[in-house]
Design an enzyme around this catalytic site. Structure first.
Site, PDB file in Angstrom:
ATOM      1  CG  HIS A 188      -2.162  -0.899   0.835  1.00  0.00           C
ATOM      2  ND1 HIS A 188      -2.199  -2.224   1.206  1.00  0.00           N
ATOM      3  CD2 HIS A 188      -3.268  -0.671   0.099  1.00  0.00           C
ATOM      4  CE1 HIS A 188      -3.310  -2.759   0.727  1.00  0.00           C
ATOM      5  NE2 HIS A 188      -3.975  -1.850   0.060  1.00  0.00           N
ATOM      6  CD  GLU A 428     -10.352  -7.129  -2.674  1.00  0.00           C
ATOM      7  OE1 GLU A 428      -9.262  -6.597  -2.918  1.00  0.00           O
ATOM      8  OE2 GLU A 428     -11.135  -6.699  -1.813  1.00  0.00           O
ATOM      9  CG  ASP A 452      -5.975  -8.117  -1.808  1.00  0.00           C
ATOM     10  OD1 ASP A 452      -4.929  -8.491  -1.260  1.00  0.00           O
ATOM     11  OD2 ASP A 452      -6.635  -7.138  -1.399  1.00  0.00           O
ATOM     12  CB  CYS A 499     -10.378  -0.433  -8.589  1.00  0.00           C
ATOM     13  SG  CYS A 499     -10.681  -1.720  -7.369  1.00  0.00           S
TER      14      CYS A 499
HETATM   15  C1  PEP Z   1      -6.855  -4.728  -4.824  1.00  0.00           C
HETATM   16  O1  PEP Z   1      -6.707  -5.658  -4.023  1.00  0.00           O
HETATM   17  O2  PEP Z   1      -6.552  -4.796  -6.027  1.00  0.00           O
HETATM   18  C2  PEP Z   1      -7.401  -3.440  -4.361  1.00  0.00           C
HETATM   19  C3  PEP Z   1      -7.719  -2.480  -5.196  1.00  0.00           C
HETATM   20  O3  PEP Z   1      -7.523  -3.257  -3.019  1.00  0.00           O
HETATM   21  P1  PEP Z   1      -6.271  -2.960  -2.067  1.00  0.00           P
HETATM   22  O4  PEP Z   1      -5.053  -2.744  -2.932  1.00  0.00           O
HETATM   23  O5  PEP Z   1      -6.607  -1.766  -1.264  1.00  0.00           O
HETATM   24  O6  PEP Z   1      -6.189  -4.212  -1.254  1.00  0.00           O
HETATM   25 MG    MG Z   2      -7.646  -5.535  -2.091  1.00  0.00          MG
END
Ligand code: PEP
Ligand code: MG
Length: 538
Positions: A188, A428, A452, A499
């Site tokens: 992140h 995901e 994920d 996303c």
């Molecule tokens: C993902 O898992 O692709 C996602 C957009 O959520 P995060 O990266 O916040 O886990």
């Molecule tokens: Mg995610």
């Protein structure tokens, strides 16, 4: 000049001074001292400095999040100045003849234990605060309080690793680039660097002696050049100029529709972590917000954000987006996003553990507070809600029940809200892909979280730097899954987007459009380059 090779997680060039982010020593040594008066004087000095730091933080927070959001720093000042707290520290120094760091840490632990054992939830939550102020004092006493970040010149932040909560608390105007020894491209922190439009490198074997030296971050080649010679510096200054020129060119894409030459429109939305990212969304002219990672509201705070605090944030974002779609993802904590005040148990495998929707369904009071805030805010713009980490239809049905209860309560209380806003799920987990035909009957849209999805499909921890070279979002399995999700969505007449970070991979933009993907939600800085690719497509 020293050239270190690492891996770029966000491109771009930065030139500036290195500031090594020192973390507090987790293991504070108990040292015997001869002169306790000196330790007490050190403590008093640290307290004065700590209170001044907190005042600075308060002033900054008032500007950024308003008085109610800043109030915590006022509370921290009072706690640091509290007689009982200070007397306990001094007593330990004097009776045990020990160093101030040790006395502060011990008092911090003792007070935190006392607060945690209280029945009152408010007092319980003070445990995290007393730990926080004690950590601050220890950092000041041991000289690890990152003074450079307080200087006015922006710096290249160099650290062992950065947690999302640390990154989000930084003053973005003072960060030129992130450079870490650890970390992975899908963490992140890497995602935040992209959102903040800041070049970032990982796997850099820096040394502490580099602190304060001039360096170049080359986010294209993944190199870190420390004390560059004149010729190299000149070369990079030119490249930086070209980079700015390129950005200027892309600006011509602003105000244009995201549509292929053949006339197919694509929703091109932005991913954000908080209110402060909205400026970048607007600057880059995104068609909406496709992923608001609402957990950052929780990560920035020392206690559960209230319904009112959340409502104000969602409302402001919706208003600022002026009728454009704002898809807010409900709380997705756990895994790498840990929050002290949630008091979660240690887990062997947190990525597969108690996280996201699992927590929300298990602790509906937290979930309902967020849903109430979201539905209230729906009156002020075009809000949609999406739920993370779904693995079953049963979860969706449970969510629907809770949403119904929340809506009934709001109706009963005469609080206005829009009942029919779009609600979707994140795809995901491999399970959600396989049952996407069934899920599509229950929701209004799908948003594929490839970060994920890749880690669960390939069984590769997205946080594990060692596996970064085999964490492959282009894997045929992932691309087939995306196709399957899109097809199942379309069969039920709903839309499907991406996303996760893969959505911003410009080498795949054309392929995604050909696959039928309806929406791409990407870091704001990718909006204009992707719009250009789509507009050039037949
Ligand atoms: C993902 O898992 O692709 C996602 C957009 O959520 P995060 O990266 O916040 O886990
Ligand atoms: Mg995610």
């Amino acid at each position: 000049m020293e050239v270190l090779q690492g891996k770029a997680v966000f491109s771009g060039i930065a030139i500036g001074k290195i500031s090594i982010l020192k973390k507090e020593e987790s293991d504070i040594k108990r040292k015997h001292v001869e002169n306790t008066a000196t330790e007490i004087a050190r403590l008093e000095n640290a307290k004065t400095k700590g209170i001044a730091q907190l005042q600075k933080l308060y002033d900054k927070a008032v500007q950024e999040v308003g008085e109610s959001g800043a109030a915590i720093f006022e509370v921290h000042q009072m706690m640091m100045d509290d007689d009982d707290y200070m007397d306990s520290i001094k007593n330990i120094i004097e009776t045990e003849a020990v160093n101030a760091e040790y006395a502060v840490a011990t008092t911090g632990d003792n007070f935190a234990a006392m607060f945690s054992s209280m029945d009152d939830d408010y007092m319980k939550a003070r445990a995290a605060d007393v730990k926080d102020i004690s950590d601050r004092l220890v950092r000041i006493l041991s000289g690890t309080d990152n003074e450079d970040m307080d200087s006015d010149d922006p710096v290249i932040v160099v650290a062992e690793d950065l947690a999302p909560s640390e990154t989000v608390q930084m003053d973005k105007s003072k960060v030129l680039a992130f450079v870490t020894r650890l970390g992975s491209s899908n963490s992140h922190t890497a995602i935040l660097a992209r959102t903040m439009n800041i070049p970032a490198l990982i796997n850099i074997e820096f040394t502490n002696s580099m602190n304060g030296k001039t360096a170049i971050v080359d986010g294209k080649n993944g190199t870190f050049l420390v004390e560059p010679d004149e010729e190299t510096l000149e070369k990079y200054k030119k490249l930086k100029e070209e980079e700015l020129h390129q950005a200027e060119m892309l600006r011509s894409m602003k105000g244009k529709e995201t549509v292929t030459k053949g006339g197919r429109p694509i929703k091109l939305y932005a991913n954000i972590g908080g209110m402060s990212d909205v400026a970048s969304v607007l600057q880059n002219d995104a068609g909406g917000i496709g992923l608001f990672r609402s957990e950052f509201i929780y990560l920035e705070k020392d206690n559960y954000p209230t319904e009112e605090e959340q409502f104000q944030i969602y409302k402001t974002v919706a208003q600022n987006m002026a009728g454009k779609k704002v898809i807010i993802r409900t709380l997705d904590i756990g895994a790498d996003k840990q929050i002290d005040y949630f008091n979660m148990d240690h887990e062997e495998n947190p990525a597969m553990g108690y996280r996201a929707i699992r927590i929300c369904l298990d602790r509906p009071e937290i979930f309902k507070t967020q849903l109430r805030a979201l539905f209230r805010a729906s009156m002020y713009g075009n809000i949609a809600i999406m739920y993370p980490m779904i693995i079953s239809v049963k979860e969706v049905l449970q969510i629907k029940e809770i949403v119904k209860e929340v809506q009934a309560e709001l109706t009963e209380q005469g609080i206005p809200f829009k009942a029919d806003i779009e609600q979707g799920v994140m795809i995901e987990t491999p399970a959600s892909v396989i049952i996407s035909d069934l899920l599509a009957k229950e929701v209004d849209f799908f948003s594929i979280g490839t970060n994920d999805l890749t880690q669960y499909t390939l069984a590769i921890d997205r946080q594990n730097a060692k596996l970064d070279n085999i964490y492959d979002s282009h894997h045929e399995a992932i691309l087939r899954m995306i196709q399957m999700v899109v097809d199942n969505a379309h069969k039920e007449g709903i839309w499907a987007g991406i996303c996760g970070e893969l959505g911003a991979d410009t080498s795949l933009t054309e392929k995604f459009v050909q696959m039928g993907v309806d929406e791409l939600s990407v870091s704001p800085t990718f909006i204009l380059p992707i719009r250009k690719i789509i507009r050039d497509m037949d």
